[in-house]
Design an enzyme around this catalytic site. Structure first.
Site, PDB file in Angstrom:
ATOM      1  N   CYS A 130      26.856  30.618  38.076  1.00 61.74           N
ATOM      2  CA  CYS A 130      27.132  29.517  37.155  1.00 61.74           C
ATOM      3  C   CYS A 130      27.894  28.496  37.932  1.00 61.74           C
ATOM      4  O   CYS A 130      27.508  27.211  37.850  1.00 61.74           O
ATOM      5  CB  CYS A 130      27.581  29.995  35.814  1.00 61.74           C
ATOM      6  N   CYS A 131      29.016  28.821  38.214  1.00 56.82           N
ATOM      7  CA  CYS A 131      29.887  27.608  39.089  1.00 56.82           C
ATOM      8  C   CYS A 131      29.145  26.992  40.282  1.00 56.82           C
ATOM      9  O   CYS A 131      29.198  25.754  40.335  1.00 56.82           O
ATOM     10  CB  CYS A 131      31.303  28.269  39.519  1.00 56.82           C
ATOM     11  N   CYS A 168      34.301  29.527  29.502  1.00 55.45           N
ATOM     12  CA  CYS A 168      35.163  30.446  30.573  1.00 55.45           C
ATOM     13  C   CYS A 168      36.752  30.056  30.301  1.00 55.45           C
ATOM     14  O   CYS A 168      37.625  30.031  31.319  1.00 55.45           O
ATOM     15  CB  CYS A 168      34.855  29.954  32.018  1.00 55.45           C
ATOM     16  N   CYS A 189      36.838  28.422  40.901  1.00 52.62           N
ATOM     17  CA  CYS A 189      35.394  28.079  40.456  1.00 52.62           C
ATOM     18  C   CYS A 189      34.742  28.167  41.864  1.00 52.62           C
ATOM     19  O   CYS A 189      33.333  28.036  42.053  1.00 52.62           O
ATOM     20  CB  CYS A 189      35.144  26.998  39.717  1.00 52.62           C
ATOM     21  N   CYS A 232      35.528  24.550  32.009  1.00 55.14           N
ATOM     22  CA  CYS A 232      34.347  24.532  31.015  1.00 55.14           C
ATOM     23  C   CYS A 232      34.535  25.492  29.690  1.00 55.14           C
ATOM     24  O   CYS A 232      35.403  26.350  29.776  1.00 55.14           O
ATOM     25  CB  CYS A 232      32.992  25.077  31.793  1.00 55.14           C
TER      26      CYS A 232
END
Length: 259
Positions: free
Chosen positions: A135-136, A223, A246, A220
């Protein structure tokens, strides 16, 4: 705020034509010479020496410090903001507050190619829970790599005392982004949390609203969680996992270190 493709993303008319520090030895010497220099001196050197230079900011818990120095040196320095689609609303409001308060004139809005909805369609819901590294990569690392294609160097707010992974961060280093060699500058590398807090008080900088609710480091929303009193400020990032960074800031051998 402007998009990454805006014509506002351009070098100064009087920018140097040649990149400084062409060899690794020159980079290492510059890092040693500038280690301990005032942050504004480091930032001013980068702005006047690197042909196409910008600053990246998450507009997170400690972002006001570096951004206030940007405003002091030149409010026309481009500031890249990664809008991941998962920011707290408070962070977006804080971004707008700081931009207006500090008079920043070239904030560049960077977004991933995939919307949050498109990412869910391709990779399933809550990728950030199942594979936060992926996702990062999609929402932070790849968009920044692309945005930096228009620049020769950039500055971040990374500090050595923020995490063990940052303790050897140099003031200036050369890193590879998208196959290109860029200069990465860390004007606040020697600052402590007390330095940051003192600067914020001295210049009456507004705090991020979430810091008043126990958030020590803000990324985010899915997280990021509050931390207990006395707990490491970054303990609320990817809590309950082994992930601590990240991947925005590349070290010599690892993809780690974000603000």
């Amino acid at each position: 705020m402007v998009s990454a493709g805006s014509t506002l993303v351009r070098p100064r008319p009087d920018a140097p034509a040649v990149m400084p520090l062409s060899t690794q030895q020159e980079v290492a010497e510059a890092a040693r010479e500038m280690d301990g220099a005032p942050a504004t001196t480091i930032l001013r050197w980068a702005w006047w020496s690197i042909p196409r230079f910008c600053v990246t900011s998450s507009f997170g818990a400690d972002s006001a410090t570096l951004l206030s120095l940007v405003a002091q040196v030149d409010p026309d320095i481009p500031v890249l903001f990664l809008d991941t689609g998962f920011h707290f609303e408070e962070s977006l409001t804080y971004r707008d507050t700081l931009v207006e308060r500090l008079g920043l004139r070239r904030v560049v809005h960077v977004q991933p190619w995939l919307s949050v909805e498109d990412q869910a369609s391709l990779h399933g819901d809550a990728l950030h829970d199942r594979d936060p590294d992926a996702c990062c990569q999609i929402r932070k690392v790849a968009p920044l790599d692309q945005a930096l294609e228009g620049f020769d160097g950039w500055a971040t707010g990374v500090r050595r005392n923020q995490a063990s992974s940052r303790q050897t961060t140099p003031v200036v280093q050369r890193v590879v982004k998208g196959g290109r060699s860029l200069l990465k500058v860390a004007p606040l590398v020697n600052w402590t949390a007390a330095d940051v807090a003192g600067h914020r008080r001295l210049h009456d900088l507004p705090p991020h609203p979430l810091t008043l609710r126990g958030f020590g480091s803000i990324g985010c929303q899915p997280c990021t969680s509050p931390v207990a009193a006395g707990e490491d400020p970054r303990a609320g990032r990817w809590a309950g996992t082994t992930k601590t960074e990240c991947g925005l800031h590349l070290g010599p051998t690892r993809r780690s270190e974000d603000e």
